[in-house]
Scaffold this motif. Structure first.
Motif, mmCIF file in Angstrom:
data_model
loop_
_atom_site.group_PDB
_atom_site.id
_atom_site.type_symbol
_atom_site.label_atom_id
_atom_site.label_comp_id
_atom_site.label_asym_id
_atom_site.label_seq_id
_atom_site.Cartn_x
_atom_site.Cartn_y
_atom_site.Cartn_z
ATOM 1 N N THR A 34 0.804 -1.222 0.000
ATOM 2 C CA THR A 34 0.000 0.000 0.000
ATOM 3 C C THR A 34 0.837 1.271 0.000
ATOM 4 O O THR A 34 0.360 2.319 -0.413
ATOM 5 N N GLN A 107 -3.800 1.616 -3.370
ATOM 6 C CA GLN A 107 -4.957 1.204 -2.576
ATOM 7 C C GLN A 107 -4.928 -0.297 -2.372
ATOM 8 O O GLN A 107 -4.655 -1.057 -3.294
ATOM 9 N N ASP A 108 -5.266 -0.723 -1.159
ATOM 10 C CA ASP A 108 -5.364 -2.140 -0.849
ATOM 11 C C ASP A 108 -6.493 -2.735 -1.680
ATOM 12 O O ASP A 108 -7.624 -2.241 -1.648
#
Length: 111
Positions: A34, A107-108
């Motif tokens: 991330t 972004q995860d």
């Protein structure tokens, strides 16, 4: 004739060295988490382009980001999003090498 051969050999060697130096003017920074922080070196009066990628993610300008930190004596261009990656360009205006940090945010995919 020997001088001509030496000239061609020297010219060829310089071309190879110049090509290597040009190739190092672009750094592709790949991140598979991330957040990744990259410590980058710029030589005296050097300009370098940084491309930030999120590996393993659908990389869009809405779910990723990059920050190019300019230290004293250095400038970095405005950040732009190109086809699936972020890009900035930094210039070291000093007569000595300097280090800067480039952060790539992804972004995860589980969010």
């Amino acid at each position: 004739m020997k001088d001509l051969v030496r000239t061609f050999l020297l010219g060829g060697a310089l071309s190879v060295l110049a090509g290597g130096a040009i190739a190092k003017q672009v750094e592709n920074l790949h991140c598979d988490t991330t957040k990744c922080a990259f410590d980058e070196e710029l030589g005296p009066s050097q300009t370098k382009t940084f491309n930030g990628y999120c590996d393993g993610y659908t990389n869009t300008k809405y779910n990723s980001n990059m920050v190019c930190h300019a230290v004293k004596g250095m400038t970095c261009s405005e950040l732009i999003f190109l086809d699936k990656h972020w890009q900035c360009m930094c210039t070291n205006w000093e007569t000595k090498e300097q280090h800067t940090t480039i952060d790539v945010y992804c972004q995860d995919p589980n969010e």
